[in-house]
Design an enzyme around this catalytic site. Structure first.
Site, PDB file in Angstrom:
ATOM      1  N   CYS A  46      14.052   8.527  -6.389  1.00  0.00           N
ATOM      2  CA  CYS A  46      12.653   8.226  -6.716  1.00  0.00           C
ATOM      3  C   CYS A  46      11.865   8.036  -5.422  1.00  0.00           C
ATOM      4  O   CYS A  46      12.374   7.487  -4.443  1.00  0.00           O
ATOM      5  CB  CYS A  46      12.583   6.967  -7.572  1.00  0.00           C
ATOM      6  SG  CYS A  46      10.929   6.603  -8.181  1.00  0.00           S
ATOM      7  N   PRO A  55       2.355   2.736  -2.112  1.00  0.00           N
ATOM      8  CA  PRO A  55       1.303   2.472  -3.094  1.00  0.00           C
ATOM      9  C   PRO A  55       1.240   0.996  -3.452  1.00  0.00           C
ATOM     10  O   PRO A  55       2.234   0.267  -3.331  1.00  0.00           O
ATOM     11  CB  PRO A  55       1.758   3.295  -4.295  1.00  0.00           C
ATOM     12  CG  PRO A  55       3.252   3.235  -4.219  1.00  0.00           C
ATOM     13  CD  PRO A  55       3.596   3.234  -2.749  1.00  0.00           C
ATOM     14  N   HIS A  90       4.006   9.749  -7.679  1.00  0.00           N
ATOM     15  CA  HIS A  90       5.220   8.928  -7.647  1.00  0.00           C
ATOM     16  C   HIS A  90       6.139   9.347  -8.784  1.00  0.00           C
ATOM     17  O   HIS A  90       5.743   9.324  -9.951  1.00  0.00           O
ATOM     18  CB  HIS A  90       4.834   7.450  -7.811  1.00  0.00           C
ATOM     19  CG  HIS A  90       5.999   6.509  -7.927  1.00  0.00           C
ATOM     20  ND1 HIS A  90       5.922   5.312  -8.622  1.00  0.00           N
ATOM     21  CD2 HIS A  90       7.259   6.562  -7.439  1.00  0.00           C
ATOM     22  CE1 HIS A  90       7.076   4.689  -8.555  1.00  0.00           C
ATOM     23  NE2 HIS A  90       7.914   5.429  -7.849  1.00  0.00           N
ATOM     24  N   HIS A 119       8.455  -0.155  -0.344  1.00  0.00           N
ATOM     25  CA  HIS A 119       8.118   1.072  -1.069  1.00  0.00           C
ATOM     26  C   HIS A 119       6.870   0.911  -1.919  1.00  0.00           C
ATOM     27  O   HIS A 119       6.437   1.865  -2.562  1.00  0.00           O
ATOM     28  CB  HIS A 119       9.289   1.519  -1.939  1.00  0.00           C
ATOM     29  CG  HIS A 119       9.444   0.786  -3.250  1.00  0.00           C
ATOM     30  ND1 HIS A 119       9.425  -0.591  -3.355  1.00  0.00           N
ATOM     31  CD2 HIS A 119       9.655   1.249  -4.515  1.00  0.00           C
ATOM     32  CE1 HIS A 119       9.608  -0.932  -4.619  1.00  0.00           C
ATOM     33  NE2 HIS A 119       9.746   0.159  -5.351  1.00  0.00           N
ATOM     34  N   GLY A 120       6.296  -0.280  -1.953  1.00  0.00           N
ATOM     35  CA  GLY A 120       5.106  -0.531  -2.748  1.00  0.00           C
ATOM     36  C   GLY A 120       4.729  -1.988  -2.667  1.00  0.00           C
ATOM     37  O   GLY A 120       5.093  -2.689  -1.716  1.00  0.00           O
ATOM     38  N   SER A 145      -0.767  -0.611  -6.743  1.00  0.00           N
ATOM     39  CA  SER A 145      -0.606  -0.540  -8.199  1.00  0.00           C
ATOM     40  C   SER A 145      -1.872   0.087  -8.753  1.00  0.00           C
ATOM     41  O   SER A 145      -2.768   0.479  -7.991  1.00  0.00           O
ATOM     42  CB  SER A 145      -0.413  -1.946  -8.789  1.00  0.00           C
ATOM     43  OG  SER A 145      -1.530  -2.769  -8.462  1.00  0.00           O
ATOM     44  N   GLY A 164       5.511  -4.267  -5.195  1.00  0.00           N
ATOM     45  CA  GLY A 164       6.572  -5.081  -5.784  1.00  0.00           C
ATOM     46  C   GLY A 164       6.036  -5.959  -6.906  1.00  0.00           C
ATOM     47  O   GLY A 164       4.947  -6.525  -6.812  1.00  0.00           O
TER      48      GLY A 164
END
Length: 395
Positions: free
Chosen positions: A72, A297, A171, A321-322, A299, A324
């Site tokens: 992913c 990213p 994504h 990775h983002g 959200s 969270g």
């Protein structure tokens, strides 16, 4: 932000659930983990191992640490467009993207045979990677879902950066086939633990020992699924760009990316750390060697960052990775209101008619992405900050 150390865990997160730290400590206690587990700023509780953790292993791999969405990750392209090239109303483009890129649980392409660019791309992908054993059902699923998005927090976005340039961000991962292959090996690992009476601090820390047939089979499937996930993102991006060209008209028929970044954040690779070669698992983390490009990213309704790695050795050259999650999906569904989500998404083209199904993706259920980025200023450099104007999700 320099990390704090608790036992064998290095932590970059200023906002961390104590349960996530405890989970990381259990992972770090495994005898084949030769150094500290690194927690990224977006770390939160996962299955077996903490999401947002980086785990070195020597002589073994924990399949559930990679997780069920092997490979992913994110893809982003910069286009030679500004907001002046786009109409104010992007709802038609949103519908065109939703038709070109199937999304949702189990969804894939149907009724296309023999001639589509997607089919040619998939067959080219498989020719380059022969000999990966899977059932007829798994192979059929892999073909049908190639070029499809999935559900949950997977998305397509149209964004504007700080210069007003247009980006497309996407994504997704290895879809149903990656999930199926991962589940097989997770169950195999758990079965071996029972067969050899191996006690674990968590059943989801079941592992496969290097040199065994079970380990070799997993590596073969895992590396294939990682490649499938990256190719899947590339395919979807090209489908979205084709729809964007049609939407904008004949003056844009030759529109092509001026920058393209495609990066995993659920994967394992052989890397050199701690003075030795290890299997390095990034469970919800991006590789961030010096100069590595990444996409982080937030959200729905928040910013996305295009970054370059700084090569911080303590983090195993990794970053978040983002944003969270700060609350579980079930808690979000119970405690957040639809009007609040609509307020967050005001002024954007999005799946508003499916708002009820997307409440667990409300930005309020995630950590503050700006704080996450501040926490990892020693891990990455921000190249561009993107603000979304269109968001398409699967439900």
């Amino acid at each position: 932000m320099p990390p704090t150390r608790t036992g064998d865990v290095l932590n970059w997160a200023s906002d961390l659930d104590p349960r996530a730290l405890e989970q990381a400590e259990r992972t770090a206690s495994m005898p084949f983990v030769p150094g500290p587990v690194a927690l990224m700023p977006d770390a939160h509780v996962g299955m077996g191992s903490t999401i947002g953790s980086v785990i070195p292993t020597s002589g073994a791999i924990i399949p559930s640490a990679i997780g069920v969405d092997i490979g992913c990750g994110m893809i982003a392209v910069e286009l030679d467009l500004t907001s002046e090239d786009l109409p104010d109303d992007l709802e038609i483009l949103h519908r065109k993207i939703s038709r070109a890129v199937p999304a949702g649980v189990g969804q894939g392409h149907r009724g296309q045979t023999g001639v589509s660019p997607r089919e040619r791309r998939y067959h080219s992908f498989t020719v380059d990677r022969p000999g990966v054993p899977m059932s007829i059902k798994e192979a059929d699923k892999a073909f049908k879902q190639f070029g499809s998005l999935g559900s949950g927090n997977h998305f397509v976005e149209i964004c504007l950066d700080e210069r007003d340039w247009v980006w497309v961000v996407l994504h997704s991962g290895s879809r149903g086939v990656g999930n199926r292959l991962a589940q097989q090996h997770i169950e195999k690992a758990k079965g071996l633990m029972k067969e050899f009476f191996i006690d674990l601090p968590d059943p989801d820390l079941a592992y496969l020992v290097e040199g065994t047939d079970e380990f070799n089979d997993y590596i073969q499937h895992m590396l294939w699924a990682q490649d499938y996930a990256a190719a899947n993102r590339d395919m979807m991006m090209d489908l979205v760009l084709a729809e964007l060209r049609t939407f904008l008209g004949e003056d844009y028929v030759h529109l092509s990316p001026t920058d393209r970044v495609n990066c995993h954040h659920n994967f394992t690779e052989r890397e050199n750390h701690l003075g030795r070669n290890v299997w390095l698992t990034r469970k919800g983390a991006i590789r961030a060697r010096e100069g590595d490009r990444g996409v982080i990213p937030g959200s729905m309704g928040t910013s996305t960052y295009i970054v370059s790695g700084l090569g911080n050795a303590a983090s195993y050259c990794s970053c978040s990775h983002g944003a969270g999650r700060r609350m579980s999906r079930s808690k979000a569904r119970k405690s957040l209101d639809l009007q609040g989500l609509r307020d967050q998404m005001a002024g954007k083209a999005w799946n508003e008619s499916q708002a009820k199904s997307l409440i667990d993706e409300d930005p309020r259920s995630y950590k503050d992405i700006d704080q996450v980025m501040a926490d990892q200023s020693d891990l990455v450099r921000v190249d561009h900050t993107l603000t979304q104007i269109l968001n398409y999700k699967g439900t």
